[in-house]
Design a protein around this motif. Structure first.
Motif, mmCIF file in Angstrom:
data_model
loop_
_atom_site.group_PDB
_atom_site.id
_atom_site.type_symbol
_atom_site.label_atom_id
_atom_site.label_comp_id
_atom_site.label_asym_id
_atom_site.label_seq_id
_atom_site.Cartn_x
_atom_site.Cartn_y
_atom_site.Cartn_z
ATOM 1 N N GLY A 5 -28.667 7.832 14.629
ATOM 2 C CA GLY A 5 -27.310 8.379 14.617
ATOM 3 C C GLY A 5 -27.310 9.879 14.428
ATOM 4 O O GLY A 5 -28.303 10.488 14.058
ATOM 5 N N ILE A 6 -26.148 10.477 14.718
ATOM 6 C CA ILE A 6 -25.934 11.913 14.538
ATOM 7 C C ILE A 6 -24.810 12.093 13.518
ATOM 8 O O ILE A 6 -23.741 11.495 13.666
ATOM 9 C CB ILE A 6 -25.502 12.580 15.865
ATOM 10 N N MET A 7 -25.060 12.901 12.509
ATOM 11 C CA MET A 7 -24.022 13.171 11.507
ATOM 12 C C MET A 7 -23.345 14.500 11.825
ATOM 13 O O MET A 7 -23.992 15.427 12.283
ATOM 14 C CB MET A 7 -24.632 13.258 10.106
ATOM 15 N N PRO A 8 -22.036 14.591 11.555
ATOM 16 C CA PRO A 8 -21.335 15.857 11.809
ATOM 17 C C PRO A 8 -21.881 16.981 10.927
ATOM 18 O O PRO A 8 -22.379 16.734 9.833
ATOM 19 C CB PRO A 8 -19.880 15.552 11.467
ATOM 20 N N THR A 9 -21.764 18.181 11.419
ATOM 21 C CA THR A 9 -22.318 19.328 10.697
ATOM 22 C C THR A 9 -21.569 19.628 9.412
ATOM 23 O O THR A 9 -22.138 20.125 8.459
ATOM 24 C CB THR A 9 -22.267 20.576 11.600
ATOM 25 N N ASP A 10 -20.274 19.329 9.391
ATOM 26 C CA ASP A 10 -19.518 19.685 8.192
ATOM 27 C C ASP A 10 -19.859 18.782 7.012
ATOM 28 O O ASP A 10 -19.344 18.916 5.933
ATOM 29 C CB ASP A 10 -18.006 19.659 8.465
ATOM 30 N N THR B 276 -18.799 9.914 8.689
ATOM 31 C CA THR B 276 -19.261 8.877 9.607
ATOM 32 C C THR B 276 -19.987 9.548 10.762
ATOM 33 O O THR B 276 -19.686 10.672 11.118
ATOM 34 C CB THR B 276 -18.078 8.061 10.165
ATOM 35 N N PRO B 277 -20.959 8.849 11.347
ATOM 36 C CA PRO B 277 -21.731 9.444 12.440
ATOM 37 C C PRO B 277 -20.825 9.770 13.624
ATOM 38 O O PRO B 277 -19.888 9.019 13.899
ATOM 39 C CB PRO B 277 -22.731 8.356 12.822
ATOM 40 N N ILE B 278 -21.097 10.880 14.299
ATOM 41 C CA ILE B 278 -20.334 11.168 15.503
ATOM 42 C C ILE B 278 -20.930 10.418 16.686
ATOM 43 O O ILE B 278 -20.319 10.280 17.733
ATOM 44 C CB ILE B 278 -20.289 12.679 15.828
ATOM 45 N N LEU B 279 -22.148 9.933 16.487
ATOM 46 C CA LEU B 279 -22.820 9.205 17.550
ATOM 47 C C LEU B 279 -23.778 8.229 16.877
ATOM 48 O O LEU B 279 -24.368 8.558 15.853
ATOM 49 C CB LEU B 279 -23.599 10.203 18.425
ATOM 50 N N GLY B 280 -23.939 7.050 17.463
ATOM 51 C CA GLY B 280 -24.864 6.087 16.874
ATOM 52 C C GLY B 280 -24.329 5.521 15.580
ATOM 53 O O GLY B 280 -23.132 5.368 15.403
ATOM 54 N N ARG B 281 -25.226 5.251 14.634
ATOM 55 C CA ARG B 281 -24.807 4.587 13.410
ATOM 56 C C ARG B 281 -25.552 5.155 12.216
ATOM 57 O O ARG B 281 -26.508 5.914 12.383
ATOM 58 C CB ARG B 281 -25.097 3.081 13.516
ATOM 59 N N ALA B 282 -25.080 4.820 11.034
ATOM 60 C CA ALA B 282 -25.778 5.209 9.807
ATOM 61 C C ALA B 282 -26.799 4.135 9.445
ATOM 62 O O ALA B 282 -26.781 3.040 10.006
ATOM 63 C CB ALA B 282 -24.772 5.381 8.680
ATOM 64 N N PHE B 283 -27.719 4.433 8.523
ATOM 65 C CA PHE B 283 -28.664 3.381 8.102
ATOM 66 C C PHE B 283 -27.928 2.342 7.287
ATOM 67 O O PHE B 283 -26.911 2.612 6.689
ATOM 68 C CB PHE B 283 -29.774 3.854 7.155
ATOM 69 N N THR B 284 -28.519 1.184 7.209
ATOM 70 C CA THR B 284 -28.023 0.180 6.284
ATOM 71 C C THR B 284 -28.812 0.305 4.992
ATOM 72 O O THR B 284 -29.873 0.930 4.950
ATOM 73 C CB THR B 284 -28.243 -1.233 6.847
#
Lengths: 890, 122
Positions: free
Chosen positions: A273-278, A219-227
């Protein structure tokens, strides 16, 4: 109850805590962890040396208190139960405690023996624990995604190949029709140009459908994912997500980047959004963009099969069931779209399986090797123990004479072994803690899809079980032999050469060590020879002094073929002007870069036997590519500048294709095309085959087309230089920037480093195996030396007699050497037989070397014999210096 | 459960670890790490207790009824509520007194026999 202390000693100590009884652990474990964290903080402030002393004190504390804690736990349990039960256990627990104390005292009196034994065991257990921690996450544990056992990669099959990628429309149809899968998503990695900042930059991009996030539990650490709607071609929005890494590095972790617009591949995208690096899925990404923006021309067509598709099955559905269902859907697509989908099927492969497939043989080999090292370590310590037992024969005999039961003595000697092995195990675990980090650092592949590699309870448990087993294995024989001493024997002061049984036992251990070393050395030798062979393989081109780099034109800026051709033509001209450049050319996919394309073709005048086209690798080159790579022309000519859109289409093919299609006539002048919609292309040149995907590739048909007739935005540059290629990296990049300041250039590498990279996995395996074999050889030499010293000391009297009777020193040396040699020869024969078997198992990893390679099989015994002779010679020389008078008086 | 509380002398002499632990608790309740630090200070760094030794000793003392859990003292070390505190039981104090008295007698005997010189005034 407690938040566990994090950081470096906490984890190790938590594993160690498992050695204590559960009741004790439950009551005090959390406090003890806090204790350790607090006291380590204090010790660590004192620097490296204080930290080491702290660790030593901690391990001593553990070793000293674990048995007592178990005894206490048993007593407490007994106290709460009716008296007559478990009476025995408690008593034997007390006795165990007594044995342990006695063992520790005995060992402390022989520090040299104890140190060597513990060191040997530490080495053996550390290597095993390290390998186990890696094998555990890779082979035994599930991937770190949700429902990892239900994830599969969906491949397209075509004829005999079953690992092609899917096309976007096929993915959409499969997903819509499938009932066995609950999610299916695309993940297409491709580099992306980021411009508009200070310097143009190339980012690792992923073109995706948003289901991938859900499927991989990210899940994004910030913002949101696309729909889904934002990503579907018809409704796609120019939205992008950034990876955490690039967000920190390039945007200073600024949360305001959400909502900003970035220029990616020349188009504006809004960051949502921002996705986690892992979140790494088969490789890390800096940017995620909806698949609808996949920039390749016709990239989303039904015959453009380049999409990696991952599917998650519904609970309870097997991989096979799902594959059958998807195959049925694919068969329907083949009927609906015969021109693109005839013969296209579907094949599923478990994601975990796919990820470890390449590493599996390496893991098995290394695991077998460390197991052998441990066995050799066991044999070594057993030998030391036997010598130790000999020295104690009088003590033991006296105890027997005074009425000690033999079983009690065996148990006591075994306890000593266990104290050694558990200490070795604890130290080994500590060494493994660092070794694991080193191992992870040198492993030539990413581990992001697995659970983190680290020392945890499982590894601790493994090491504990291993230590105990080790203690029993190497302790049993000495214990039994040692306790067999009797008064009669021991009271004879000279005891004439020890008991034959004990000499035989020691000899067996030496033979075992040498033969196991032979096996390891032969395997290491075969792998080394394979690597050398591979390094010497002629790849079909000359990779020395060649600089390569990659770039890609933004599709939005270069919409016309003519623009691309113009840019490329000017780029080559600029690069050729750089001083030190001998020649330069473009090639879409540089060999060994991992890039590459395959296409089906048909031959003019030959009706297709089946609906299937013949597959060939497809590459796009500029004039001069073959000269730059020193690939000679066998027939015909190179592609030329005049082969442009206004002239007939031409191609150069390799000899594999030429002889396969036209075994009895020249291929020059023949025409082929890529499917019915393509124009015919005339073969104007033939070149020899060259490796493309790896060293000693399978020979594949290959077609080269001129970039002037197939202009694509993605290309690489190959530059032959006069000196060190890397020195020209900056100048060549500047040559490209001279044409377009906004054009990112990346992967500036030498051809040699690319070829080197293809062997890095083998090199690591070989080096590790070599290191293990070296350890084995060292331990074996130690073993031989120990046993020969012992035998010589037993024969001192005999030697004295011989010398008194006039034997020369040389004769004595020969006598002793002969004895050592006999053992060595027996061992080498056994070892060679074992190695022959092991080498057979290794066969799939060998290249250009037979599994019965005579050179390896001849040289390893010679090396071992030499080492064995040296280890024998030293005691032999000592024997020859014996003063006969002293020897006789003894 | 363990019936040894009745006779404090049955527990004597105390092992060094137990003695130091009881001594550290003589001034009041402590948590584990503080006990270890106290012991280290009391013995000028001569005795350093590792976690296994310390908590093994605490377990022995608890099951012998010499110490028990104490409520965390207010105000002090309130930073860490997870810590457990230990204090002497009346039996523990009695045992400690008996042991010190015994040691004192031993010491007096040693001095009388001039095994030991008089200590300098502290």
């Amino acid at each position: 109850v407690s938040a566990p202390p994090t950081g470096h000693p906490g984890r190790v100590y938590r594993a160690i805590l498992r050695l204590y009884p559960p009741s004790f652990r439950d009551r005090y474990g959390a406090e003890m962890e806090q204790f350790v964290a607090a006291s380590h903080r204090r010790a660590a402030a004192g620097g490296w040396w204080a930290s080491l002393a702290w660790w030593a004190a901690l391990l001593w504390d553990v070793a000293a208190t674990v048995p007592a804690a178990h005894a206490r736990a048993l007593r407490l349990r007994r106290a709460t139960r009716p008296r007559h039960q478990h009476h025995d256990t408690g008593e034997s627990m007390d006795r165990l405690l007594q044995d342990v104390r006695f063992a520790v005292r005995t060992l402390a009196r022989r520090p040299a023996f104890t140190a060597v034994a513990v060191l040997t065991l530490t080495l053996g257990i550390a290597t095993n624990a390290t390998m186990f921690s890696l094998a555990d996450v890779m082979l035994l544990r599930p991937l770190r995604y949700p429902h990892p056992d239900r994830l599969a990669v969906v491949f397209a099959t075509r004829g005999t190949t079953n690992n092609e990628s899917l096309s976007y429309p096929d993915y959409v149809d499969l997903k819509a029709a499938s009932r066995t899968t609950e999610e299916m998503a695309i993940m297409r990695g491709q580099s992306i140009n980021l411009t508009g900042g200070d310097a143009p930059e190339r980012l690792a991009g992923s073109f995706i459908t948003p289901g991938i996030f859900d499927m991989l539990g990210s899940t994004p650490i910030l913002g949101r994912a696309f729909t889904e709607a934002e990503a579907a071609p018809a409704t796609a929005q120019p939205v992008a997500m950034l990876g955490e890494g690039v967000w920190r590095r390039r945007f200073g972790a600024d949360p305001k980047v959400i909502g900003q617009t970035l220029i990616l591949n020349g188009l504006p995208f809004t960051v949502v959004g921002i996705m986690p690096t892992d979140f790494s899925v088969l490789g890390a990404s800096d940017v995620f963009i909806p698949i609808a923006y996949y920039p390749n021309a016709h990239g989303l067509d039904r015959d453009a099969r380049s999409m990696t598709v991952i599917a998650r099955r519904r609970a309870g559905v097997t991989l096979r069931q799902s594959e059958l269902e998807l195959s049925a859907i694919a068969a329907g697509l083949a009927r609906t779209y015969p021109s693109t989908n005839a013969n296209i099927g579907v094949h599923l492969e478990d994601v975990h399986e796919l990820l470890v497939a390449d590493a599996r043989p390496m893991l098995y080999i290394l695991f077998a090797a460390v197991a052998v090292v441990l066995l050799i370590a066991c044999a070594n310590v057993a030998n030391l123990q036997l010598a130790h037992a000999l020295a104690r024969r009088r003590e033991i005999s006296v105890r027997l004479a005074l009425g000690a039961r033999r079983g009690r003595l065996v148990r006591q000697l075994l306890t000593e072994s266990l104290v050694l092995s558990v200490t070795g195990g604890a130290l080994g675990l500590l060494v493994a803690y660092w070794a694991v980090q080193g191992l992870v650092a040198i492993i030539p592949f990413g581990l992001g899809d697995f659970q983190p590699v680290r020392l945890d309870g499982r590894v601790a448990l493994f090491a504990t079980v291993l230590s105990l087993a080790t203690g029993v294995i190497f302790g049993l024989a000495p214990a039994i032999h040692g306790s067999r001493s009797d008064l009669h024997d021991a009271m004879k002061v000279r005891a004439g050469g020890g008991r034959p049984g004990r000499v035989r036992a020691r000899s067996i251990f030496v033979v075992a060590q040498i033969s196991l070393s032979v096996v390891l050395l032969v395997c290491a030798g075969l792998l080394t020879r394979s690597l050398i062979r591979l390094e010497r393989v002629n790849p079909g081109f000359d990779g020395r002094n060649v600089l390569t780099l990659e770039f890609r034109l933004p599709a939005a800026k270069y919409t016309e073929s003519a623009q691309i051709v113009d840019f490329f033509t000017r780029a080559i001209a600029e690069i050729r002007r750089v001083p030190g450049v001998e020649s330069a050319a473009l090639v879409r996919a540089i060999p060994f870069s991992g890039n590459g394309d395959g296409r089906g073709f048909e031959v003019e005048g030959r009706p297709l036997q089946t609906a299937e086209l013949i597959r060939a690798n497809y590459n796009i080159v500029s004039p001069g590519y073959f000269a730059t790579m020193r690939i000679p022309l066998i027939a015909g000519r190179d592609v030329e500048v005049m082969d442009d859109a206004a002239h007939p289409n031409v191609v150069v093919v390799n000899d594999v294709l030429a002889t396969a299609m036209w075994p009895n006539e020249p291929a020059l002048g023949k025409r082929i095309r890529f499917g019915p919609d393509d124009a015919w292309r005339t073969i104007v040149g033939v070149v020899p085959r060259a490796d493309h995907f790896g060293i000693a590739d399978k020979p594949r048909p290959q077609v080269y087309a001129p970039f002037t007739q197939d202009a694509q935005i993605f290309t690489s540059v190959a530059v032959r230089t006069k000196g060190d290629p890397m020195l020209l990296g900056g100048a060549v990049r500047n040559a490209i920037w001279a044409i377009d300041r906004e054009q990112p250039v990346w992967k500036v590498r030498t051809m040699e480093s690319l070829m080197d990279g293809a062997l890095s996995g083998r090199r690591v395996t070989m080096r590790m195996l070599g290191a293990f074999a070296g350890v084995a050889l060292f331990l074996a030499a130690l073993g031989i030396y120990g046993v020969m010293s012992y035998l010589v000391s037993q024969r001192t009297h005999e030697v004295g007699v011989r010398m008194a009777l006039g034997a020369a020193r040389g004769e004595v040396v020969r006598l002793v050497l002969a004895q050592g040699l006999r053992l060595t020869i027996v061992a080498i024969v056994i070892g060679v037989i074992g190695a022959a078997g092991a080498a057979k198992l290794l066969e799939s990893q060998l290249f250009g070397v037979s599994s019965s390679d005579p050179l390896t099989f001849a040289s390893v015994p010679i090396v071992l014999a030499a080492v064995a002779l040296l280890a024998t010679y030293l005691p032999a020389r000592r024997a020859s210096r014996v003063d006969p008078l002293v020897a006789l008086r003894e | 459960v363990v019936k040894r509380e009745a006779d404090p002398t049955a527990l004597l002499p105390l092992s060094a670890a137990v003695l130091h632990t009881l001594l550290a608790l003589a001034e009041g309740a402590r948590h584990g790490y503080a006990i270890a630090q106290d012991v280290e200070t009391l013995t000028d760094g001569q005795v350093r207790m590792g976690p296994g030794t310390l908590y093994g000793t605490l377990q022995r003392c608890q099951s012998a009824g010499l110490i028990d859990d104490a409520p965390a003292p207010r105000g002090r070390d309130a930073d860490d509520e997870r810590r457990r505190y230990y204090r002497l039981t009346p039996l523990g104090r009695r045992v400690l007194e008996l042991e010190i008295a015994r040691l004192d007698r031993t010491l007096a005997a040693a001095r009388a026999k001039r095994v030991l010189r008089r200590p300098e005034p502290a």
